[in-house]
Enzyme design. Structure first.
Site: not given
Ligand SMILES: [Mg+2]
Length: 249
Positions: A11, A9
């Site tokens: 953020d 991922d």
């Protein structure tokens, strides 16, 4: 055959903040009216961010101010080292994120990590000729209840593995590194031999702990919580060391 595919991922995983929110802060908060806030609930996060980008442009916030805010987002401790380590070990790294292609590319380039990432799956974005940033949904999906309509990370991962297999690249193990609610779907698609790395204390960690408490057995992969990228390097090194010992006996 490559031994490991590592899916990240972006953020709160690679970077230690949310780039959308960092950029949103360039706008004075009185510009974000209730009607704008409502867009998030009614039309989803991508539509909301499109409106934020439009307002930024209208307020005179420039491309370079947005770029500066994004590239100064700090890396999560140990993450740059982890990605460099995986690259040095010839492991494949991809990113699947609900941010956008401009922010991720800008950040990876300024952090000298772009070469280490094989592919980025995210909402496509670009600046138009007037300098306004435009964003589109990655796809529209209505088949996965765990994911938002614009991004089913599990489906994206399945398609990527198929695509790589079609040109002869297969993986003996997959590792998923993330923090958020939308990271649960891909994690649940992994098998017993795979690894899930939820960031300690964040949403994904809590969801997985709740599943364990409720004896929900859908998670097949082995779970290792992490605080820094170094924790993940240590866990992966332990696995490789163990596999080597196993294969020698
Ligand atoms: Mg995240």
């Amino acid at each position: 055959m490559k031994s490991l595919l590592v899916v990240f991922d972006f953020d709160h995983t690679i970077v230690d903040d949310n780039t959308d929110l960092i950029v949103q802060k360039l706008l004075s908060s009185d510009k974000i009216t209730d009607d704008v806030k409502k867009l998030h609930r009614t039309d989803g996060w991508t539509a909301y961010m499109q409106e934020i980008f439009r307002l930024l442009h209208k307020s005179g916030v420039t491309h370079s101010e947005i770029h500066d805010a994004v590239i100064h987002t700090p890396a999560t401790p140990g993450m740059a080292e982890l990605i460099q380590f995986l690259y040095s070990q010839n492991m494949e790294v991809i990113i699947v994120s609900d941010a956008n292609s401009v922010f991720i590319k800008d950040w990876l380039c300024s952090s000298s990590l772009a070469h280490a990432v094989e592919r980025v799956f995210t909402n496509p974005a670009s600046y138009d000729k007037d300098g306004c940033l435009n964003i589109e949904m990655y796809h529209f999906q209505d088949f996965c209840e765990l994911s938002t309509k614009n991004l089913c990370k599990g489906h994206i991962l399945d398609l990527y593995i198929e695509e790589r297999a079609s040109i002869g690249v297969t993986f003996s193990q997959i590792a998923y590194v993330g923090d958020g609610r939308n990271d649960l779907c891909p994690c649940l698609r992994l098998s017993e031999k795979d690894l899930v790395f939820p960031r300690e204390g964040f949403q994904l960690d809590k969801l997985i702990r709740d599943m364990q408490d409720q004896k929900d057995m859908r998670m097949k992969a082995k779970v290792h919580v992490w605080k820094t990228g170094s924790d993940i390097i240590r866990t992966l090194s332990d696995y490789w060391h163990q596999n080597k010992i196993d294969s020698e006996h």
